[in-house]
Design a protein around this motif. Structure first.
Motif, PDB file in Angstrom:
ATOM      1  N   GLU A   1     -18.930   4.458  -2.948  1.00  0.00           N
ATOM      2  CA  GLU A   1     -19.242   4.121  -1.544  1.00  0.00           C
ATOM      3  C   GLU A   1     -18.818   2.707  -1.132  1.00  0.00           C
ATOM      4  O   GLU A   1     -18.391   2.502  -0.019  1.00  0.00           O
ATOM      5  N   LEU A   2     -18.956   1.721  -2.001  1.00  0.00           N
ATOM      6  CA  LEU A   2     -18.661   0.326  -1.646  1.00  0.00           C
ATOM      7  C   LEU A   2     -17.773  -0.283  -2.722  1.00  0.00           C
ATOM      8  O   LEU A   2     -18.143  -0.283  -3.902  1.00  0.00           O
ATOM      9  N   ILE A   3     -16.588  -0.777  -2.322  1.00  0.00           N
ATOM     10  CA  ILE A   3     -15.671  -1.370  -3.306  1.00  0.00           C
ATOM     11  C   ILE A   3     -15.011  -2.626  -2.744  1.00  0.00           C
ATOM     12  O   ILE A   3     -14.989  -2.846  -1.534  1.00  0.00           O
ATOM     13  N   LYS A   4     -14.455  -3.398  -3.674  1.00  0.00           N
ATOM     14  CA  LYS A   4     -13.641  -4.556  -3.317  1.00  0.00           C
ATOM     15  C   LYS A   4     -12.205  -4.288  -3.749  1.00  0.00           C
ATOM     16  O   LYS A   4     -11.973  -3.705  -4.809  1.00  0.00           O
ATOM     17  N   VAL A   5     -11.272  -4.722  -2.915  1.00  0.00           N
ATOM     18  CA  VAL A   5      -9.844  -4.622  -3.223  1.00  0.00           C
ATOM     19  C   VAL A   5      -9.266  -6.026  -3.127  1.00  0.00           C
ATOM     20  O   VAL A   5      -9.502  -6.728  -2.146  1.00  0.00           O
ATOM     21  N   SER A   6      -8.514  -6.418  -4.137  1.00  0.00           N
ATOM     22  CA  SER A   6      -7.914  -7.752  -4.162  1.00  0.00           C
ATOM     23  C   SER A   6      -6.451  -7.672  -3.716  1.00  0.00           C
ATOM     24  O   SER A   6      -5.718  -6.778  -4.143  1.00  0.00           O
ATOM     25  N   VAL A   7      -6.041  -8.605  -2.849  1.00  0.00           N
ATOM     26  CA  VAL A   7      -4.653  -8.683  -2.411  1.00  0.00           C
ATOM     27  C   VAL A   7      -4.011  -9.846  -3.173  1.00  0.00           C
ATOM     28  O   VAL A   7      -4.436 -10.999  -3.029  1.00  0.00           O
ATOM     29  N   LEU A   8      -3.017  -9.529  -3.988  1.00  0.00           N
ATOM     30  CA  LEU A   8      -2.382 -10.550  -4.822  1.00  0.00           C
ATOM     31  C   LEU A   8      -1.463 -11.454  -4.011  1.00  0.00           C
ATOM     32  O   LEU A   8      -1.018 -11.103  -2.914  1.00  0.00           O
ATOM     33  N   GLN A   9      -1.153 -12.617  -4.585  1.00  0.00           N
ATOM     34  CA  GLN A   9      -0.292 -13.604  -3.921  1.00  0.00           C
ATOM     35  C   GLN A   9       1.101 -13.056  -3.628  1.00  0.00           C
ATOM     36  O   GLN A   9       1.715 -13.412  -2.628  1.00  0.00           O
ATOM     37  N   ASN A  10       1.618 -12.190  -4.520  1.00  0.00           N
ATOM     38  CA  ASN A  10       2.985 -11.692  -4.350  1.00  0.00           C
ATOM     39  C   ASN A  10       3.096 -10.496  -3.407  1.00  0.00           C
ATOM     40  O   ASN A  10       4.170  -9.930  -3.242  1.00  0.00           O
ATOM     41  N   CYS A  11       1.997 -10.121  -2.766  1.00  0.00           N
ATOM     42  CA  CYS A  11       2.019  -9.005  -1.810  1.00  0.00           C
ATOM     43  C   CYS A  11       2.800  -9.434  -0.571  1.00  0.00           C
ATOM     44  O   CYS A  11       2.563 -10.506  -0.011  1.00  0.00           O
TER      45      CYS A  11
ATOM     46  N   GLU B   1       2.845  -7.953   2.326  1.00  0.00           N
ATOM     47  CA  GLU B   1       2.144  -7.681   3.578  1.00  0.00           C
ATOM     48  C   GLU B   1       0.961  -8.626   3.750  1.00  0.00           C
ATOM     49  O   GLU B   1       0.373  -9.095   2.777  1.00  0.00           O
ATOM     50  N   ASP B   2       0.603  -8.895   4.989  1.00  0.00           N
ATOM     51  CA  ASP B   2      -0.554  -9.713   5.317  1.00  0.00           C
ATOM     52  C   ASP B   2      -1.826  -8.982   4.889  1.00  0.00           C
ATOM     53  O   ASP B   2      -1.891  -7.757   4.962  1.00  0.00           O
ATOM     54  N   ARG B   3      -2.839  -9.705   4.472  1.00  0.00           N
ATOM     55  CA  ARG B   3      -4.081  -9.070   3.992  1.00  0.00           C
ATOM     56  C   ARG B   3      -4.760  -8.230   5.061  1.00  0.00           C
ATOM     57  O   ARG B   3      -5.362  -7.204   4.770  1.00  0.00           O
ATOM     58  N   ASN B   4      -4.652  -8.642   6.343  1.00  0.00           N
ATOM     59  CA  ASN B   4      -5.254  -7.855   7.425  1.00  0.00           C
ATOM     60  C   ASN B   4      -4.494  -6.550   7.643  1.00  0.00           C
ATOM     61  O   ASN B   4      -5.090  -5.526   7.990  1.00  0.00           O
ATOM     62  N   THR B   5      -3.178  -6.581   7.428  1.00  0.00           N
ATOM     63  CA  THR B   5      -2.363  -5.366   7.526  1.00  0.00           C
ATOM     64  C   THR B   5      -2.735  -4.399   6.407  1.00  0.00           C
ATOM     65  O   THR B   5      -2.871  -3.198   6.631  1.00  0.00           O
ATOM     66  N   VAL B   6      -2.922  -4.949   5.207  1.00  0.00           N
ATOM     67  CA  VAL B   6      -3.325  -4.133   4.060  1.00  0.00           C
ATOM     68  C   VAL B   6      -4.688  -3.495   4.348  1.00  0.00           C
ATOM     69  O   VAL B   6      -4.880  -2.292   4.132  1.00  0.00           O
ATOM     70  N   ALA B   7      -5.635  -4.277   4.856  1.00  0.00           N
ATOM     71  CA  ALA B   7      -6.970  -3.763   5.171  1.00  0.00           C
ATOM     72  C   ALA B   7      -6.890  -2.645   6.203  1.00  0.00           C
ATOM     73  O   ALA B   7      -7.556  -1.615   6.086  1.00  0.00           O
ATOM     74  N   ASP B   8      -6.036  -2.832   7.225  1.00  0.00           N
ATOM     75  CA  ASP B   8      -5.867  -1.832   8.274  1.00  0.00           C
ATOM     76  C   ASP B   8      -5.306  -0.528   7.709  1.00  0.00           C
ATOM     77  O   ASP B   8      -5.798   0.559   8.025  1.00  0.00           O
ATOM     78  N   LYS B   9      -4.297  -0.628   6.853  1.00  0.00           N
ATOM     79  CA  LYS B   9      -3.698   0.570   6.248  1.00  0.00           C
ATOM     80  C   LYS B   9      -4.700   1.315   5.369  1.00  0.00           C
ATOM     81  O   LYS B   9      -4.742   2.544   5.373  1.00  0.00           O
ATOM     82  N   LEU B  10      -5.498   0.556   4.623  1.00  0.00           N
ATOM     83  CA  LEU B  10      -6.473   1.195   3.734  1.00  0.00           C
ATOM     84  C   LEU B  10      -7.583   1.882   4.524  1.00  0.00           C
ATOM     85  O   LEU B  10      -8.004   2.984   4.172  1.00  0.00           O
ATOM     86  N   THR B  11      -8.064   1.249   5.594  1.00  0.00           N
ATOM     87  CA  THR B  11      -9.132   1.871   6.379  1.00  0.00           C
ATOM     88  C   THR B  11      -8.629   3.126   7.088  1.00  0.00           C
ATOM     89  O   THR B  11      -9.340   4.126   7.140  1.00  0.00           O
ATOM     90  N   LYS B  12      -7.411   3.079   7.611  1.00  0.00           N
ATOM     91  CA  LYS B  12      -6.859   4.266   8.282  1.00  0.00           C
ATOM     92  C   LYS B  12      -6.564   5.375   7.286  1.00  0.00           C
ATOM     93  O   LYS B  12      -6.816   6.550   7.573  1.00  0.00           O
ATOM     94  N   GLY B  13      -6.025   5.020   6.125  1.00  0.00           N
ATOM     95  CA  GLY B  13      -5.653   6.019   5.116  1.00  0.00           C
ATOM     96  C   GLY B  13      -6.852   6.704   4.484  1.00  0.00           C
ATOM     97  O   GLY B  13      -6.799   7.893   4.179  1.00  0.00           O
ATOM     98  N   THR B  14      -7.942   5.962   4.287  1.00  0.00           N
ATOM     99  CA  THR B  14      -9.109   6.528   3.597  1.00  0.00           C
ATOM    100  C   THR B  14     -10.205   6.968   4.554  1.00  0.00           C
ATOM    101  O   THR B  14     -11.106   7.694   4.163  1.00  0.00           O
ATOM    102  N   GLY B  15     -10.163   6.488   5.790  1.00  0.00           N
ATOM    103  CA  GLY B  15     -11.231   6.787   6.737  1.00  0.00           C
ATOM    104  C   GLY B  15     -12.462   5.942   6.485  1.00  0.00           C
ATOM    105  O   GLY B  15     -13.554   6.254   6.960  1.00  0.00           O
TER     106      GLY B  15
ATOM    107  N   VAL C   1       0.855  -1.196   0.000  1.00  0.00           N
ATOM    108  CA  VAL C   1       0.000   0.000   0.000  1.00  0.00           C
ATOM    109  C   VAL C   1       0.885   1.237   0.000  1.00  0.00           C
ATOM    110  O   VAL C   1       1.797   1.347   0.811  1.00  0.00           O
ATOM    111  N   ASN C   2       0.610   2.175  -0.921  1.00  0.00           N
ATOM    112  CA  ASN C   2       1.357   3.431  -0.933  1.00  0.00           C
ATOM    113  C   ASN C   2       0.379   4.607  -0.929  1.00  0.00           C
ATOM    114  O   ASN C   2      -0.827   4.419  -1.044  1.00  0.00           O
ATOM    115  N   GLU C   3       0.903   5.816  -0.786  1.00  0.00           N
ATOM    116  CA  GLU C   3       0.070   7.019  -0.671  1.00  0.00           C
ATOM    117  C   GLU C   3      -0.823   7.227  -1.886  1.00  0.00           C
ATOM    118  O   GLU C   3      -1.984   7.594  -1.763  1.00  0.00           O
TER     119      GLU C   3
END
Length: 97
Positions: free
Chosen positions: A44-54, A56-70, A28-30
């Motif tokens: 308002e409602l979207i899906k984000v896919s976490v690829l196999q080569n990521c 970071e853990d998917r829960n970490t990615v979810a946490d960063k996205l929720t904090k970054g976007t509110g 995840v970047n800015e």
């Protein structure tokens, strides 16, 4: 903060959606957070896919996205993250009480 009933409603609404963004090796970047925030304002409602080569853990990615976007995290299922954020200009989804 979403209630269980609201999350259930949003999960059913998101079922037919395809992931709009993919989080890959770079993580995840800015710029990605800014783009997701813009799309959330429009849809308002979207899906984000976490690829196999990521790296970071998917829960970490979810946490960063929720904090970054509110946004609110609706669900992390498999490698898919469902995010909801009420639009200021373009409200489409009416949540149950």
């Amino acid at each position: 903060m979403l209630t269980g009933k609201q999350k259930s409603f949003l999960r059913s609404e998101a079922h037919h959606l395809n992931p709009i963004f993919q989080v890959g090796k770079g993580g995840v970047n800015e710029n990605m957070v800014k783009q997701i925030d813009d799309v959330l304002e429009a849809r308002e409602l979207i899906k984000v896919s976490v690829l196999q080569n990521c790296e970071e853990d998917r829960n970490t990615v979810a946490d960063k996205l929720t904090k970054g976007t509110g946004a609110d995290l609706v669900q992390v299922i498999g490698n898919t993250i469902i995010l909801y954020k009420e639009s200021r200009e373009n409200k489409q989804i009416v949540l149950p009480k």
